[in-house]
Design an enzyme around this catalytic site. Structure first.
Site, PDB file in Angstrom:
ATOM      1  CG  HIS A  95      47.389  -2.375-130.077  1.00  0.00           C
ATOM      2  ND1 HIS A  95      48.358  -1.523-130.541  1.00  0.00           N
ATOM      3  CD2 HIS A  95      47.821  -3.621-130.380  1.00  0.00           C
ATOM      4  CE1 HIS A  95      49.335  -2.220-131.098  1.00  0.00           C
ATOM      5  NE2 HIS A  95      49.027  -3.499-131.007  1.00  0.00           N
ATOM      6  CE1 TYR A 110      48.552  -1.699-136.965  1.00  0.00           C
ATOM      7  CE2 TYR A 110      50.151  -2.215-135.261  1.00  0.00           C
ATOM      8  CZ  TYR A 110      49.580  -2.486-136.490  1.00  0.00           C
ATOM      9  OH  TYR A 110      50.041  -3.528-137.247  1.00  0.00           O
TER      10      TYR A 110
END
Length: 180
Positions: A60, A65
């Site tokens: 991810h 993030y």
């Protein structure tokens, strides 16, 4: 923690244990040694996933993030091997991919969101950065690249009645699948 001590301003904040939205805190900049340790954590996680019967994994690298914050110049002001130009900002992901692809050859995907303004993301050089990233991913035996759109220019959606999409950050030319 983050690549640089830069606070996310505006946006959605985070929910505390009682479900109340709070402002983002000022992150602590990771040391070079901590970055290297986190890279090894990704390999440990991949090994555990394989032991649990997973066929592959997706890294991810989207929506503000940790890995996304290394990729974007708005959140990465480092001067060591993990910062600077596009190749320097790609280094953290490159090291993660080397470790994870050892565990899952040909079975690793990468998720990116170059056009999203979520979690304070969006940089004037994103078009250049994510074209560089796509070209560099060709040197790995990737299963796929998962490109998440920025929800669309001027979008104002709410998810779960709480989180608002920032839509396209508008700081550079948008990335389209045809350009990757």
């Amino acid at each position: 923690v983050a690549p640089s001590a830069i606070k996310i301003e505006g946006g959605n904040g985070v929910q505390d244990a009682e479900g109340i939205e709070q402002e983002h805190e000022m992150p602590r900049e990771l040391t070079t040694e901590e970055c290297e340790s986190i890279v090894n954590d990704f390999q440990r996680a991949a090994k555990l996933a394989k032991e649990a019967g997973f066929d592959g994994v997706e890294i991810h690298c989207a929506t503000g993030y940790l890995i996304d914050t290394f990729l974007q110049s708005c959140s990465n002001k480092r001067t060591d091997k993990y910062g600077g130009d596009c190749e320097g900002r790609f280094t953290f992901l490159k090291e993660v991919l080397h470790k994870v692809c050892e565990v899952f050859p040909n079975r690793v995907g990468v998720k990116i969101s170059p056009d999203s303004g979520f979690n304070g993301m969006g940089s004037p050089d994103n078009h250049e950065m994510f074209l560089h990233l796509a070209k560099r991913l060709n040197s790995f035996d990737m299963a796929y690249i998962h490109v998440m759109d920025g929800i669309g220019p001027g979008a104002n959606m709410k998810w779960w009645g709480k989180m608002t999409s920032n839509g396209f950050h508008g700081l550079c030319e948008p990335i389209e699948l045809s350009t990757l």
